[in-house]
Scaffold this motif. Structure first.
Motif, PDB file in Angstrom:
ATOM      1  N   TYR A  59     108.596  11.021   6.767  1.00 36.46           N
ATOM      2  CA  TYR A  59     107.447  10.112   6.807  1.00 36.46           C
ATOM      3  C   TYR A  59     106.180  10.829   6.360  1.00 36.46           C
ATOM      4  CZ  TYR A  59     104.454   6.371   8.658  1.00 36.46           C
ATOM      5  OH  TYR A  59     103.546   5.353   8.789  1.00 36.46           O
ATOM      6  N   ARG A  60     106.043  12.085   6.735  1.00 41.06           N
ATOM      7  CA  ARG A  60     104.881  12.881   6.309  1.00 41.06           C
ATOM      8  C   ARG A  60     104.820  12.958   4.780  1.00 41.06           C
ATOM      9  NH1 ARG A  60     102.194  17.716   8.703  1.00 41.06           N
ATOM     10  NH2 ARG A  60     103.819  17.824  10.318  1.00 41.06           N
ATOM     11  N   PHE A 116      99.936  14.153  11.865  1.00 45.11           N
ATOM     12  CA  PHE A 116     101.302  14.442  12.292  1.00 45.11           C
ATOM     13  C   PHE A 116     101.352  15.620  13.261  1.00 45.11           C
ATOM     14  CE2 PHE A 116     102.399  11.920   8.509  1.00 45.11           C
ATOM     15  CZ  PHE A 116     103.313  11.063   9.092  1.00 45.11           C
ATOM     16  N   ASP A 117     100.458  16.577  13.094  1.00 47.38           N
ATOM     17  CA  ASP A 117     100.387  17.684  14.060  1.00 47.38           C
ATOM     18  C   ASP A 117      99.997  17.156  15.437  1.00 47.38           C
ATOM     19  OD1 ASP A 117     101.071  19.441  12.069  1.00 47.38           O
ATOM     20  OD2 ASP A 117      99.022  20.144  11.692  1.00 47.38           O
ATOM     21  N   ILE A 128     101.974   8.444  -1.011  1.00 50.74           N
ATOM     22  CA  ILE A 128     101.176   7.223  -1.144  1.00 50.74           C
ATOM     23  C   ILE A 128      99.718   7.564  -1.409  1.00 50.74           C
ATOM     24  CG2 ILE A 128     100.262   5.230   0.129  1.00 50.74           C
ATOM     25  CD1 ILE A 128     103.011   5.068   1.543  1.00 50.74           C
ATOM     26  N   PHE A 129      99.170   8.486  -0.626  1.00 49.21           N
ATOM     27  CA  PHE A 129      97.748   8.808  -0.744  1.00 49.21           C
ATOM     28  C   PHE A 129      97.447   9.665  -1.969  1.00 49.21           C
ATOM     29  CE2 PHE A 129      97.633   7.090   3.450  1.00 49.21           C
ATOM     30  CZ  PHE A 129      96.331   6.646   3.625  1.00 49.21           C
ATOM     31  N   SER A 130      98.423  10.407  -2.443  1.00 50.46           N
ATOM     32  CA  SER A 130      98.220  11.198  -3.658  1.00 50.46           C
ATOM     33  C   SER A 130      97.996  10.313  -4.870  1.00 50.46           C
ATOM     34  CB  SER A 130      99.430  12.115  -3.911  1.00 50.46           C
ATOM     35  OG  SER A 130      99.530  13.094  -2.918  1.00 50.46           O
ATOM     36  N   ASN A 131      98.549   9.107  -4.818  1.00 53.63           N
ATOM     37  CA  ASN A 131      98.439   8.173  -5.936  1.00 53.63           C
ATOM     38  C   ASN A 131      97.223   7.249  -5.825  1.00 53.63           C
ATOM     39  OD1 ASN A 131     100.799   9.031  -7.287  1.00 53.63           O
ATOM     40  ND2 ASN A 131     102.070   7.842  -5.877  1.00 53.63           N
ATOM     41  N   LYS A 132      96.436   7.412  -4.774  1.00 54.02           N
ATOM     42  CA  LYS A 132      95.235   6.589  -4.593  1.00 54.02           C
ATOM     43  C   LYS A 132      93.994   7.336  -5.067  1.00 54.02           C
ATOM     44  CE  LYS A 132      96.722   3.909  -0.507  1.00 54.02           C
ATOM     45  NZ  LYS A 132      96.496   2.561  -1.046  1.00 54.02           N
ATOM     46  N   SER A 133      93.092   6.620  -5.716  1.00 54.93           N
ATOM     47  CA  SER A 133      91.822   7.217  -6.103  1.00 54.93           C
ATOM     48  C   SER A 133      90.911   7.301  -4.879  1.00 54.93           C
ATOM     49  CB  SER A 133      91.143   6.370  -7.181  1.00 54.93           C
ATOM     50  OG  SER A 133      90.752   5.104  -6.640  1.00 54.93           O
ATOM     51  N   THR A 134      89.836   8.057  -5.012  1.00 56.53           N
ATOM     52  CA  THR A 134      88.872   8.158  -3.905  1.00 56.53           C
ATOM     53  C   THR A 134      88.318   6.790  -3.551  1.00 56.53           C
ATOM     54  OG1 THR A 134      88.245  10.413  -4.504  1.00 56.53           O
ATOM     55  CG2 THR A 134      86.673   9.165  -3.182  1.00 56.53           C
ATOM     56  N   ILE A 135      88.009   5.980  -4.566  1.00 55.52           N
ATOM     57  CA  ILE A 135      87.471   4.635  -4.326  1.00 55.52           C
ATOM     58  C   ILE A 135      88.480   3.769  -3.587  1.00 55.52           C
ATOM     59  CG2 ILE A 135      86.732   2.495  -5.436  1.00 55.52           C
ATOM     60  CD1 ILE A 135      85.395   4.163  -7.580  1.00 55.52           C
ATOM     61  N   THR A 184      94.635   1.044  13.064  1.00 57.00           N
ATOM     62  CA  THR A 184      94.285   1.449  11.696  1.00 57.00           C
ATOM     63  C   THR A 184      95.571   1.634  10.897  1.00 57.00           C
ATOM     64  OG1 THR A 184      94.246   3.808  12.293  1.00 57.00           O
ATOM     65  CG2 THR A 184      92.141   2.622  12.368  1.00 57.00           C
ATOM     66  N   SER A 185      95.454   1.560   9.589  1.00 61.61           N
ATOM     67  CA  SER A 185      96.611   1.684   8.717  1.00 61.61           C
ATOM     68  C   SER A 185      97.302   3.036   8.920  1.00 61.61           C
ATOM     69  CB  SER A 185      96.165   1.537   7.252  1.00 61.61           C
ATOM     70  OG  SER A 185      97.276   1.597   6.397  1.00 61.61           O
ATOM     71  N   PHE A 186      98.577   2.994   9.232  1.00 58.00           N
ATOM     72  CA  PHE A 186      99.399   4.178   9.513  1.00 58.00           C
ATOM     73  C   PHE A 186      98.904   4.964  10.737  1.00 58.00           C
ATOM     74  CE2 PHE A 186      99.524   3.709   4.785  1.00 58.00           C
ATOM     75  CZ  PHE A 186     100.854   3.290   4.675  1.00 58.00           C
ATOM     76  N   GLY A 187      97.913   4.426  11.447  1.00 60.67           N
ATOM     77  CA  GLY A 187      97.366   5.131  12.600  1.00 60.67           C
ATOM     78  C   GLY A 187      96.505   6.329  12.236  1.00 60.67           C
TER      79      GLY A 187
END
Length: 210
Positions: free
Chosen positions: A112-113, A95-96, A119-126, A40-43
């Motif tokens: 990396y965290r 990461f934990d 990256i994910f903060s800039n993505k919409s829910t969709i 999966t993407s980024f695991g």
């Protein structure tokens, strides 16, 4: 040909399962592990798999998939789901877990965290859901290959009412959405599809070598 190719040639989209033949727990464990080991993407594993063995539930699901009998005759029905909401907390949990399993220090993974959270903060829910759906397809392909190798019949399905599936399976309670379905089991002797030759283009028409 090697055994892997022979297994893939043996595979077909099973249209009718033998209801008297049930997959062993060992086979279900193999499919569960195969799903869990899928890339999966980024695991981050934003996908989950629901295994439906209950026949009454299977019959209900069939009514929401254009009455395709694969749902009711299969030994088990695998429902691939995405998380309704993927949060920054999910990234922290990943990461934990890495720290727990690998013993990696926070000093090493801190950068990396933060990068992934950015990256994910800039993505919409969709956008996050669409990304997870793409990864569910990777899991589906992986499961189909493992099924072929294990001589488990399967039928990948997109033709179903996802909203109704979610209701029947109470997926909303777990913040999940169904996206793909894979009935699994053993083919019925009278499934005419099992004896038909595969229709595929010559490999030289689908694979380009340079």
């Amino acid at each position: 040909m090697n055994n892997t190719i022979d297994s893939l040639k043996w595979r077909y989209a099973c249209k009718k399962f033998d209801e008297t033949k049930i997959l062993s727990e060992d086979k279900i464990d193999i499919l569960s592990e195969a799903f869990n080991l899928t890339a999966t993407s980024f695991g981050l594993q934003p996908i989950k798999m629901l295994i439906v063995k209950n026949k009454e539930l299977q019959k209900q699901l069939m009514t929401h998939s254009f009455n395709q009998q694969q749902l009711s005759t299969a030994s088990h029905v695998l429902v691939l789901c995405i998380q309704d909401y993927f949060t920054l907390e999910d990234i922290d949990k990943y990461f934990d877990l890495e720290k727990e399993i690998r013993g990696t220090s926070e000093d090493i993974i801190e950068k990396y965290r933060k990068q992934l959270k950015g990256i994910f903060s800039n993505k919409s829910t969709i956008e996050k859901q669409e990304s997870a759906i793409n990864q569910a397809y990777i899991a589906l392909g992986n499961l189909m290959t493992v099924c072929a190798i294990e001589k488990i019949d399967a039928c990948p399905m997109e033709g179903f009412n996802a909203q109704k599936f979610d209701e029947v399976l109470d997926l909303k309670e777990d913040s999940l959405k169904s996206v793909l379905v894979l009935p699994v089991g053993y083919r019925a002797d009278d499934d005419f599809m099992s004896t038909l030759k595969k229709v595929r283009k010559p490999v030289e028409n689908t694979v380009i070598r340079k």
